[in-house]
Scaffold this motif. Sequence first.
Motif, PDB file in Angstrom:
ATOM      1  N   HIS A   1       0.879  -1.159   0.044  1.00 60.01           N
ATOM      2  CA  HIS A   1       0.121   0.107  -0.136  1.00 60.01           C
ATOM      3  C   HIS A   1       0.968   1.128   0.059  1.00 60.01           C
ATOM      4  N   GLN A   2       1.932   1.390   0.699  1.00 60.26           N
ATOM      5  CA  GLN A   2       2.780   2.496   0.908  1.00 60.26           C
ATOM      6  C   GLN A   2       3.614   2.596  -0.444  1.00 60.26           C
ATOM      7  N   ILE A   3       4.058   1.466  -0.960  1.00 63.82           N
ATOM      8  CA  ILE A   3       4.709   1.877  -2.467  1.00 63.82           C
ATOM      9  C   ILE A   3       3.833   2.419  -3.521  1.00 63.82           C
ATOM     10  N   VAL A   4       2.546   2.286  -3.364  1.00 66.70           N
ATOM     11  CA  VAL A   4       1.661   2.761  -4.120  1.00 66.70           C
ATOM     12  C   VAL A   4       1.611   4.257  -3.929  1.00 66.70           C
ATOM     13  N   ARG A   5       1.290   4.574  -2.587  1.00 60.85           N
ATOM     14  CA  ARG A   5       1.214   5.914  -2.166  1.00 60.85           C
ATOM     15  C   ARG A   5       2.508   6.759  -2.515  1.00 60.85           C
ATOM     16  N   CYS A   6       3.853   6.374  -2.550  1.00 57.43           N
ATOM     17  CA  CYS A   6       5.008   6.690  -2.833  1.00 57.43           C
ATOM     18  C   CYS A   6       5.050   7.278  -4.258  1.00 57.43           C
ATOM     19  N   SER A   7       4.511   6.013  -4.946  1.00 57.64           N
ATOM     20  CA  SER A   7       4.662   6.379  -6.366  1.00 57.64           C
ATOM     21  C   SER A   7       3.702   7.442  -6.970  1.00 57.64           C
ATOM     22  N   GLN A   8       2.357   7.499  -6.226  1.00 61.24           N
ATOM     23  CA  GLN A   8       1.501   8.544  -6.720  1.00 61.24           C
ATOM     24  C   GLN A   8       2.017  10.017  -6.337  1.00 61.24           C
ATOM     25  N   SER A   9       2.841   9.836  -5.054  1.00 61.09           N
ATOM     26  CA  SER A   9       3.189  11.361  -4.674  1.00 61.09           C
ATOM     27  C   SER A   9       4.406  11.885  -5.552  1.00 61.09           C
ATOM     28  N   GLU A  10       5.207  10.843  -5.722  1.00 65.82           N
ATOM     29  CA  GLU A  10       6.288  11.072  -6.835  1.00 65.82           C
ATOM     30  C   GLU A  10       5.821  11.489  -8.289  1.00 65.82           C
ATOM     31  N   SER A  11       4.876  10.749  -8.746  1.00 65.09           N
ATOM     32  CA  SER A  11       4.179  11.394 -10.034  1.00 65.09           C
ATOM     33  C   SER A  11       3.708  12.676 -10.137  1.00 65.09           C
ATOM     34  N   ASP A  12       3.060  13.096  -8.924  1.00 68.43           N
ATOM     35  CA  ASP A  12       2.396  14.360  -8.634  1.00 68.43           C
ATOM     36  C   ASP A  12       3.672  15.458  -8.834  1.00 68.43           C
TER      37      ASP A  12
END
Length: 272
Positions: A36-47
């Motif tokens: 779950h946290q990997i997804v959150r990291c990826s989304q934040s970095e994509s922003d």
Amino acid sequence: MGKKLDALIGRSSKTARKLNMLIKLAISRINILKNHQIVRCSQSESDVIELLHLGYQERAIIRVEQVIKEQNTLDAFVLIENYCRFLVEKTEMVKNNRECPDELKETVSTLIFAASRCGDFPELHEIRVLFTSMFGKEFAKSSVELRNNCQVYPKMIQRFSTQQPSLESRRNFLRQIAKHNGIDFQLDDEAFDESNTLVEAREVKAIKEEDNSTKAECSESIKARNYVDAETAAQEAFDSAAYTARAAVELARVESFDDDDDDGSGDHSGSP
């Protein structure tokens, strides 16, 4: 005397079995949390990457703080998993000890500290309770409050720190993201004052003055990501429900096994 010793050994063995099972369940839980946290990291970095592509450097340096926070949480989960895996091989060391063995003080102290900072992690909380009953309230309190004599791993403390990342650390992190994604840009030093107060003021201003052109440019990627988020959330809900059911069965099995042992020991003690 013999019966008391047998009872003490029996309780120690029961505690060791329970600890071992809780650690294994915690490792299973941490895998779900990490995904779950990997997804959150990826989304934040994509922003942040999208803002850099659009040329919004000031907003990117504000948003990168969220990337740092998400990465710190992920790093903390990795550390917790490593300590749990190490402890699986060492449960016998704590079975008959009223004091925490020196070899395990860092591991035990760090897990107790992490449990006090992790909200949705019931297995880790139970491990903390078990350690407290084994080694005393003062030992646990020392780890939670980070007293001078505690042996909590410094990197774990850093990962759970609530202190706002410095402006310089944000800028360095932003440079790394840009380099990793092949984005050629130079930070305008004049645009970024070293004062955190000014950065916070710009953050408020950027949020309030979010213009329509930025929303239009980002809308398509946001829509696509929301669809992915929905699928991810559904899968995580399924995984979490399956895990909870499995954990309940495993704990019930351990408790049933311990009860059988207690009954068996009682029968033997009454035999001639």
